[in-house]
Every structure is written in C-alpha cells, then in structure tokens.
Design a protein around this motif. Structure first.
Motif, PDB file in Angstrom:
ATOM      1  N   LEU A  47       0.859  -1.182   0.000  1.00 20.00           N
ATOM      2  CA  LEU A  47       0.000   0.000   0.000  1.00 20.00           C
ATOM      3  C   LEU A  47       0.892   1.228   0.000  1.00 20.00           C
ATOM      4  O   LEU A  47       1.978   1.221   0.586  1.00 20.00           O
ATOM      5  CB  LEU A  47      -0.883   0.020   1.252  1.00 20.00           C
ATOM      6  CG  LEU A  47      -1.879  -1.121   1.432  1.00 20.00           C
ATOM      7  CD1 LEU A  47      -2.387  -1.154   2.876  1.00 20.00           C
ATOM      8  CD2 LEU A  47      -3.041  -0.939   0.481  1.00 20.00           C
ATOM      9  N   ALA A  48       0.434   2.306  -0.636  1.00 20.64           N
ATOM     10  CA  ALA A  48       1.243   3.523  -0.681  1.00 20.64           C
ATOM     11  C   ALA A  48       0.350   4.745  -0.749  1.00 20.64           C
ATOM     12  O   ALA A  48      -0.792   4.690  -1.202  1.00 20.64           O
ATOM     13  CB  ALA A  48       2.178   3.491  -1.893  1.00 20.64           C
ATOM     14  N   THR A  49       0.901   5.866  -0.292  1.00 15.35           N
ATOM     15  CA  THR A  49       0.186   7.136  -0.358  1.00 15.35           C
ATOM     16  C   THR A  49       1.200   8.268  -0.353  1.00 15.35           C
ATOM     17  O   THR A  49       2.414   8.037  -0.229  1.00 15.35           O
ATOM     18  CB  THR A  49      -0.817   7.275   0.802  1.00 15.35           C
ATOM     19  OG1 THR A  49      -1.720   8.344   0.526  1.00 15.35           O
ATOM     20  CG2 THR A  49      -0.130   7.542   2.128  1.00 15.35           C
ATOM     21  N   LEU A  50       0.721   9.505  -0.493  1.00 22.37           N
ATOM     22  CA  LEU A  50       1.596  10.676  -0.513  1.00 22.37           C
ATOM     23  C   LEU A  50       1.383  11.544   0.724  1.00 22.37           C
ATOM     24  O   LEU A  50       0.281  11.592   1.277  1.00 22.37           O
ATOM     25  CB  LEU A  50       1.333  11.523  -1.761  1.00 22.37           C
ATOM     26  CG  LEU A  50       1.594  10.891  -3.123  1.00 22.37           C
ATOM     27  CD1 LEU A  50       1.334  11.918  -4.232  1.00 22.37           C
ATOM     28  CD2 LEU A  50       3.009  10.344  -3.230  1.00 22.37           C
ATOM     29  N   ILE A  51       2.446  12.231   1.122  1.00 24.42           N
ATOM     30  CA  ILE A  51       2.359  13.201   2.214  1.00 24.42           C
ATOM     31  C   ILE A  51       3.091  14.472   1.794  1.00 24.42           C
ATOM     32  O   ILE A  51       3.907  14.458   0.869  1.00 24.42           O
ATOM     33  CB  ILE A  51       2.952  12.652   3.533  1.00 24.42           C
ATOM     34  CG1 ILE A  51       4.455  12.358   3.368  1.00 24.42           C
ATOM     35  CG2 ILE A  51       2.196  11.404   3.974  1.00 24.42           C
ATOM     36  CD1 ILE A  51       5.133  11.917   4.666  1.00 24.42           C
ATOM     37  N   LYS A  52       2.783  15.557   2.477  1.00 25.10           N
ATOM     38  CA  LYS A  52       3.419  16.846   2.178  1.00 25.10           C
ATOM     39  C   LYS A  52       3.713  17.571   3.479  1.00 25.10           C
ATOM     40  O   LYS A  52       2.899  17.550   4.410  1.00 25.10           O
ATOM     41  CB  LYS A  52       2.508  17.707   1.290  1.00 25.10           C
ATOM     42  CG  LYS A  52       3.115  19.041   0.874  1.00 25.10           C
ATOM     43  CD  LYS A  52       2.156  19.818  -0.017  1.00 25.10           C
ATOM     44  CE  LYS A  52       2.778  21.131  -0.478  1.00 25.10           C
ATOM     45  NZ  LYS A  52       3.055  22.050   0.636  1.00 25.10           N
ATOM     46  N   ARG A  53       4.834  18.220   3.525  1.00 35.41           N
ATOM     47  CA  ARG A  53       5.211  18.968   4.726  1.00 35.41           C
ATOM     48  C   ARG A  53       4.246  20.123   4.960  1.00 35.41           C
ATOM     49  O   ARG A  53       3.824  20.804   4.014  1.00 35.41           O
ATOM     50  CB  ARG A  53       6.636  19.509   4.603  1.00 35.41           C
ATOM     51  CG  ARG A  53       7.117  20.222   5.869  1.00 35.41           C
ATOM     52  CD  ARG A  53       8.590  20.566   5.777  1.00 35.41           C
ATOM     53  NE  ARG A  53       9.033  21.295   6.975  1.00 35.41           N
ATOM     54  CZ  ARG A  53      10.291  21.647   7.235  1.00 35.41           C
ATOM     55  NH1 ARG A  53      11.236  21.338   6.351  1.00 35.41           N
ATOM     56  NH2 ARG A  53      10.595  22.303   8.342  1.00 35.41           N
ATOM     57  N   ILE A  54       3.890  20.335   6.214  1.00 33.06           N
ATOM     58  CA  ILE A  54       3.000  21.430   6.603  1.00 33.06           C
ATOM     59  C   ILE A  54       3.838  22.662   6.931  1.00 33.06           C
ATOM     60  O   ILE A  54       4.800  22.581   7.705  1.00 33.06           O
ATOM     61  CB  ILE A  54       2.142  21.033   7.819  1.00 33.06           C
ATOM     62  CG1 ILE A  54       1.185  19.895   7.437  1.00 33.06           C
ATOM     63  CG2 ILE A  54       1.356  22.232   8.357  1.00 33.06           C
ATOM     64  CD1 ILE A  54       0.398  19.345   8.611  1.00 33.06           C
ATOM     65  N   HIS A  55       3.449  23.787   6.361  1.00 35.12           N
ATOM     66  CA  HIS A  55       4.203  25.020   6.589  1.00 35.12           C
ATOM     67  C   HIS A  55       3.395  26.105   7.297  1.00 35.12           C
ATOM     68  O   HIS A  55       3.946  27.138   7.662  1.00 35.12           O
ATOM     69  CB  HIS A  55       4.705  25.575   5.253  1.00 35.12           C
ATOM     70  CG  HIS A  55       5.743  24.710   4.587  1.00 35.12           C
ATOM     71  ND1 HIS A  55       7.046  24.639   5.015  1.00 35.12           N
ATOM     72  CD2 HIS A  55       5.640  23.852   3.535  1.00 35.12           C
ATOM     73  CE1 HIS A  55       7.724  23.805   4.250  1.00 35.12           C
ATOM     74  NE2 HIS A  55       6.895  23.309   3.347  1.00 35.12           N
TER      75      HIS A  55
END
Length: 248
Positions: free
Chosen positions: A122-130
């Motif tokens: 399983l895979a997904t994406l994440i993004k840094r919170i600014h």
C-alpha cells in the motif's frame, strides 16, 4: 509493472451533489481529472468507476474509459476493489481522487514509483506542513512516519504532541506532514483490505486508512512538494477556476 489508474466518482454527495459534472471553464470536473491522469506515464490505463448513469454517459461523451459499479460502496477503495475484479491483468491500482481537477501527473508517477519496491503493498503521498492554519485544522489529516518511510498513524489532531512547547512554536520545533489523499494498492492487497471490517480507529477519526493500519498493514509513503487543490464544496470552485486561468 502494469498499473491501472481508477477514478471513483459518485453523483450523490452530502455537501455537493453532482460534483463530478460541474462545469470548470468548459469541461466537467471528471473530464479534467481524467485528462490529467492520462498524462501520468506510470499508468497503463485510466478508468472512471461510477454508480451514476449521468456520470457514465458524460465520460462516454468525451470518449473516456468508464465502468459501472455497485451503489453500495462505502469508500473509493471498495469501488476500486470491484473494478480490479472486472479489469484483470494489472499489478497495482492507483486510486485517483475525482475532485482534484488540477492533479499533477507527476504526483501519480511518484506514488506509482513506490511499487518499484517489491515489499510495498500500500502507498500514499504526504506533504510537509508550513502553516499553522493547516496544522491545527481538523479537516487536514496529519501523519506520522517511521525511518522506513512508512505511515505509523494518521489523525485529524496535531501529531505528535510536543511537550512543553507552545503551539505557536510547533512548526519551529518539529517537521509535520499532512496526508495527500491519493492511494496505491498492489492488486492482491486491494482485495484483502476491501474485505476488512470497520475498525475502532477508523470509526473514531473517520479515516479509512486507519482500518488498514489497525489490521497490521504497512503503508509506504512518498513525500511530495506539490499542493493539491480539491473541490469539497461549492465555495472551492472559484479557487480552481482562478488556478485554471493562471495555468492558461
């Protein structure tokens, strides 16, 4: 590896009925999502999965691939699982959100690259919170990852809690990530997770990926620096139209 992109699309929506068919500068939202997904070089094919005759006919009209599915599904994952049984021969499935008409094809390719590792199910994406607005927004799911780039937990709350740190200083003291709601599943795994019962964690947070973690599944993550722009309510349409205008 042969990967199929599936765009689950349903007509019924509590907040925004008929959302996939709204007009965005001359094209329906579902057409814009479909055309963006088709640009992803990692995908062997793309199909819209819907329980709506209106959406089915609309996709046919722009000559897109579309398949009718049950109207009893509780999530996009369940809808993808049905399609995977009807469209065989694919090693992995990418579940592409049908409300992101500006989705970047490179994000799809990035997620697909997770399956170059044979251990990824399983895979997904994440993004840094600014921004603090995102960090403390309950509608923005946060995620904790381990040293192997695997998701440990997702929450609408801020995680981790920083002891003896003022909330105003959270972003100065720690790197936080938000979840980008696009999923990839190895085809054999998709059937397994679709048969899992609703878990206590998912029921509490209303985040379906917690069902998989609670049942012992491992979710690989890749970090993107690109922002997603989804249409969740009628108020979001203006933002997308403005972005389309800037994109030319």
């Amino acid at each position: 590896m042969k990967i199929l992109g599936i765009i689950p699309a349903r007509f019924a929506s509590t907040r925004f009925p008929g959302k996939p068919l709204i007009d965005l500068a001359g094209k329906s939202m579902i057409q814009r999502v479909y055309e963006q997904a088709k640009k992803a070089s990692a995908l062997a094919d793309v199909v819209v999965a819907t329980d709506s005759a209106e959406i089915f006919n609309a996709v046919n009209a722009f000559k897109g691939n579309v398949i009718m599915t049950s109207d009893q599904h509780q999530s996009g994952t369940d809808r993808c699982a049905e399609v995977s049984k009807k469209m065989i021969g694919y090693d992995a499935i990418i579940n592409i959100q049908g409300d992101e008409p500006l989705i970047d094809p490179q994000q799809i390719n990035l997620l697909a690259s997770c399956f170059n590792d044979i251990t990824t199910d399983l895979a997904t994406l994440i993004k840094r919170i600014h921004s603090e607005d995102e960090l403390f927004n309950y509608n923005t799911p946060k995620v904790i990852i381990n040293s192997r780039s695997e998701a440990i937990y997702f929450s609408r709350q801020v995680i981790p809690y920083l002891k003896e740190v003022s909330p105003d200083d959270y972003l100065k003291k720690h790197i936080f990530y938000k979840h980008i709601g696009i999923y990839g599943y190895r085809t054999t795994t998709l059937g397994i997770i679709a048969s899992m019962n609703l878990g206590k964690l998912e029921n509490a947070e209303k985040l379906e990926q917690l069902r998989w973690i609670e049942n012992g599944s491992t979710i690989k993550v890749a970090i993107t620096d690109k922002e997603s722009l989804a249409i969740d309510s009628p108020e979001d349409v203006a933002k997308v139209l403005e972005a389309l205008k800037k994109a030319g």
